[in-house]
Write an enzyme that holds these catalytic residues in place. Structure first.
Site, PDB file in Angstrom:
ATOM      1  NE  ARG A 131      -3.882   2.255   0.618  1.00  0.00           N
ATOM      2  CZ  ARG A 131      -3.791   3.570   0.463  1.00  0.00           C
ATOM      3  NH1 ARG A 131      -2.653   4.101   0.038  1.00  0.00           N
ATOM      4  NH2 ARG A 131      -4.822   4.337   0.738  1.00  0.00           N
ATOM      5  CD  GLU A 139     -11.503   2.153  -2.051  1.00  0.00           C
ATOM      6  OE1 GLU A 139     -11.376   1.023  -2.565  1.00  0.00           O
ATOM      7  OE2 GLU A 139     -10.779   2.546  -1.107  1.00  0.00           O
ATOM      8  NE  ARG A 178      -3.648  -2.399   2.942  1.00  0.00           N
ATOM      9  CZ  ARG A 178      -4.529  -1.444   2.641  1.00  0.00           C
ATOM     10  NH1 ARG A 178      -5.121  -1.436   1.429  1.00  0.00           N
ATOM     11  NH2 ARG A 178      -4.813  -0.504   3.516  1.00  0.00           N
TER      12      ARG A 178
END
Length: 232
Positions: A131, A139, A178
């Site tokens: 990320r 999104e 992440r």
């Protein structure tokens, strides 16, 4: 009779001579006194002029001393500022070297999830979901937002199949597991590129704020110029 006259004449001459001599002495004394007073006043006047002259020189001397002191202090301040700047630059250089050598990791991009999330393969063959730190693209997964598809397409175009460098901040992972990283492609900070081209806005989360100023600045420029997601 003649004797008396003679004596009278002598007395008169004597008196006149005496009076004349006294007058001359008085005159001479007056002249000498006048000259003495003149000399005294002249000396006092010249002394005053000299004092005034030397007084001016004294003021000039004091001004010169003060100016030299000011110049010396200014020089010292400039030297101190330069030393501080040199120290900051040296530490910055050390930090950049540290980032490049100890924390920068090479990886291959094998999949792009959306504009700010990718999957990479490390040299040991392991895979990680990464990320991007400090940015937030619209999104484009389960939720579709305006400009999300374009942000995803841009990241795919730039990173998919490429070798990147990853630089970490304080936290290496987020609560979802992440990897958090700043991504570099050919020396370019891709996180910064995303906000400068209007594909993302900034998202500052403490303590990972190493490039927050640069990211915020680029995002502000993109908004003011109505670039990318800010065009409408």
């Amino acid at each position: 009779m003649n004797k008396e006259k003679f004596e009278f004449n002598i007395n008169v001459k004597t008196i006149l001579g005496y009076l004349g001599l006294k007058a001359i002495k008085t005159f001479v004394s007056f002249v000498l006194g006048f000259l003495f007073i003149s000399i005294i006043f002249s000396v006092i006047f010249k002394a005053g002029m000299l004092q005034a002259f030397f007084g001016k020189d004294d003021v000039k001397q004091k001004q010169t001393v003060a100016q030299k002191a000011y110049d010396a202090n200014l020089k010292e301040i400039n030297q101190q500022e330069q030393e501080v700047e040199d120290t900051i630059n040296a530490r910055k250089s050390e930090q950049e070297t540290l980032n490049a050598s100890d924390t920068a990791v090479s990886a291959s991009v094998i999949y792009v999830i959306d504009g700010d999330t990718i999957i990479i393969k490390l040299d040991d063959g392991s895979e990680e979901k990464v990320r991007f730190i400090g940015v937030d693209c619209p999104e484009d997964t389960t939720k579709k937002e305006y400009f999300g598809d374009k942000a995803t397409a841009y990241t795919k175009h730039r990173l998919l199949g490429k070798t990147i460098k990853m630089e970490y901040d304080i936290d290496h992972t987020d609560k979802y597991g992440r990897t958090l990283a700043y991504v570099f492609i050919d020396g370019e900070l891709f996180n910064k590129t995303l906000v400068s081209k209007g594909y993302a806005e900034t998202m500052e989360i403490e303590p990972n704020t190493k490039y927050s100023f640069d990211l915020s600045f680029e995002c502000s420029k993109a908004k003011s110029r109505k670039i990318g997601m800010w065009e409408k």
